[in-house]
Scaffold this active site. Structure first.
Site, PDB file in Angstrom:
ATOM      1  N   SER A  50       0.874  -1.314   0.012  1.00 62.20           N
ATOM      2  CA  SER A  50       0.148   0.075   0.070  1.00 62.20           C
ATOM      3  C   SER A  50       0.963   1.203  -0.146  1.00 62.20           C
ATOM      4  O   SER A  50       2.082   1.144  -0.043  1.00 62.20           O
ATOM      5  CB  SER A  50      -0.761  -0.037   1.393  1.00 62.20           C
ATOM      6  OG  SER A  50       0.045   0.147   2.340  1.00 62.20           O
ATOM      7  N   ASP A  83      -1.145  -1.892  -4.315  1.00 69.31           N
ATOM      8  CA  ASP A  83      -2.244  -1.608  -4.228  1.00 69.31           C
ATOM      9  C   ASP A  83      -2.393  -0.020  -4.155  1.00 69.31           C
ATOM     10  O   ASP A  83      -1.743   0.716  -3.509  1.00 69.31           O
ATOM     11  CB  ASP A  83      -2.278  -2.116  -2.453  1.00 69.31           C
ATOM     12  CG  ASP A  83      -3.747  -2.180  -1.912  1.00 69.31           C
ATOM     13  OD1 ASP A  83      -4.734  -2.225  -2.821  1.00 69.31           O
ATOM     14  OD2 ASP A  83      -3.869  -2.051  -0.707  1.00 69.31           O
ATOM     15  N   HIS A 182     -12.658   0.340   3.997  1.00 71.70           N
ATOM     16  CA  HIS A 182     -11.330   0.047   4.501  1.00 71.70           C
ATOM     17  C   HIS A 182     -11.356   0.400   5.947  1.00 71.70           C
ATOM     18  O   HIS A 182     -11.984   1.228   6.662  1.00 71.70           O
ATOM     19  CB  HIS A 182     -10.221   0.814   3.941  1.00 71.70           C
ATOM     20  CG  HIS A 182      -9.861   0.654   2.384  1.00 71.70           C
ATOM     21  ND1 HIS A 182     -10.285   1.465   1.664  1.00 71.70           N
ATOM     22  CD2 HIS A 182      -8.909  -0.333   1.890  1.00 71.70           C
ATOM     23  CE1 HIS A 182      -9.915   1.275   0.248  1.00 71.70           C
ATOM     24  NE2 HIS A 182      -9.137  -0.023   0.508  1.00 71.70           N
ATOM     25  N   SER A 216     -11.875  -7.133   5.207  1.00 71.67           N
ATOM     26  CA  SER A 216     -11.456  -7.824   6.651  1.00 71.67           C
ATOM     27  C   SER A 216     -12.724  -8.094   7.590  1.00 71.67           C
ATOM     28  O   SER A 216     -13.859  -7.306   7.224  1.00 71.67           O
ATOM     29  CB  SER A 216     -10.459  -6.788   7.407  1.00 71.67           C
ATOM     30  OG  SER A 216      -9.415  -7.053   7.039  1.00 71.67           O
ATOM     31  N   ARG A 283      11.500  -9.683  19.450  1.00 70.13           N
ATOM     32  CA  ARG A 283      10.869 -10.999  19.156  1.00 70.13           C
ATOM     33  C   ARG A 283      10.105 -11.465  19.902  1.00 70.13           C
ATOM     34  O   ARG A 283       9.306 -12.474  19.263  1.00 70.13           O
ATOM     35  CB  ARG A 283      12.170 -11.859  18.942  1.00 70.13           C
ATOM     36  CG  ARG A 283      13.460 -11.175  18.108  1.00 70.13           C
ATOM     37  CD  ARG A 283      14.594 -12.161  17.996  1.00 70.13           C
ATOM     38  NE  ARG A 283      15.329 -11.782  19.378  1.00 70.13           N
ATOM     39  CZ  ARG A 283      16.422 -12.308  19.845  1.00 70.13           C
ATOM     40  NH1 ARG A 283      17.170 -12.968  18.883  1.00 70.13           N
ATOM     41  NH2 ARG A 283      16.844 -12.058  20.944  1.00 70.13           N
TER      42      ARG A 283
END
Ligand code: G3H
Ligand code: 13P
Ligand code: ZN
Length: 314
Positions: A50, A83, A182, A216, A283
């Site tokens: 994007s 995108d 969106h 989504s 991590r």
């Protein structure tokens, strides 16, 4: 050679009534989560970049991450897609940088201008073996100047325009505004997609692949985790998975998902922050985020019907 354009994927998706998941990537962990899921489910894949991703990570890093995913997964057909390209110049840059598919989003421009810009991108892209997605109608939620959620139904794609648009622009697929938007706040009340519009467009363009942005589903489990661990996302609402699955069986061949990836990572990071307050190794935050993305994407591939379809799309 697993880096492909969308031609074969869309042909198979259309013919066999499924859709390809197009997932937005911004960093290594998110890409790995998605790619591990498709590798496990033997699914074709579109990885897309994007405007925000370009600004955040830069095209070179993103390309290198995607290239690595492609090299490590020779049996998975992968499309590298731009995108919401906003200008001819942006699309040209991505074609020159080796992307196999670009979107030119000139849908906020008048109809004739949208055709003109799209045609210019198509001519350049096709000369380089790259396919082009265009857009008709306007989706909410991507930029401040584009329609808000409450105005969505006034900005749906107009089926009467599609034949002329596709014939004159030469685009390879068409994103149609069909009631989605969106982000994490897609509906204020009952979620509704304009299946009648999708159906009418499909009848006017037999065999032509359509694209659904803003797909989504905003899974409850992630919103609950975010809210439980200090977040504040009341009233978040997405497209129900049954609706996504129904669209995938129709002429929708590409389904765009970004928000759900963000929610998965954010939920896990929040959970680790609260449950392990002495943790300071990134991590230990990003790893669970990557795992959550993997499981979520594996599930989506079944909703879309593209799990197990890697071989026929290659
Ligand atoms: O293109 C649609 C994205 O969900 C918006 O992404 O904030 O990274 O530009 P962005
Ligand atoms: P979501 O915000 O629903 O994930 O949509 C993403 C999208 O359409 C990217 O182009
Ligand atoms: Zn979009």
């Amino acid at each position: 050679m697993a880096l492909v354009n969308t031609k074969k994927m869309f042909e198979m998706a259309y013919k066999n009534g499924y859709a390809i998941g197009a997932f937005n990537v911004n960093n290594m962990e998110m890409t790995q989560g998605i790619v591990e899921a498709v590798a496990q489910e033997k699914s074709p894949l579109i990885l897309q970049v994007s405007r925000g991703a370009r600004k955040y990570a830069g095209i070179s890093y993103l390309r290198a991450i995607i290239d690595t995913a492609v090299t490590e997964n020779p049996d998975i057909p992968i499309v590298m897609h731009l995108d919401h390209g906003d200008t001819f110049e942006t699309c040209k840059q991505f074609v020159d940088d080796g992307f196999t598919s670009v979107m030119i989003d000139a849908s906020s421009k008048p109809f004739e201008e949208n055709i003109k810009i799209t045609k210019q991108v198509v001519e350049y892209a096709h000369d380089h073996g790259v396919v082009v997605e265009a857009e008709l109608g306007q989706l909410g939620g991507i930029e401040e100047d584009v329609v808000g959620v409450e105005d969505i139904r006034k900005h749906l794609a107009d089926p009467a325009q599609v034949e002329e648009f596709v014939a004159k622009s030469g685009c390879d697929s068409l994103a149609v505004a069909c009631g989605t938007s969106h982000g994490a706040y897609k509906f204020k009340s009952e979620p509704k997609l304009a299946f009648d519009i999708i159906q009418e467009i499909a009848e006017r363009l037999p065999g032509f692949p359509l694209v659904m942005h803003g797909s989504s589903s905003v899974p409850r489990e992630f919103i609950d985790l975010i809210n439980k661990y200090g977040g504040n996302m009341p009233n978040a609402m997405g497209v129900p998975e049954e609706a996504v699955g129904k669209a995938a069986k129709m002429a929708i061949c590409k389904v765009n998902i970004d928000t759900d990836l963000r929610l998965a990572v954010t939920a896990k990071i929040r959970q680790v922050c609260v449950e392990k307050p002495s943790e300071f190794d990134p991590r230990k935050f990003l790893g669970p985020g990557r795992e959550a993305i993997k499981e979520m994407v594996r599930h989506k591939l079944h909703v879309l019907g593209c799990a197990g379809k890697a071989a026929e799309c290659a």
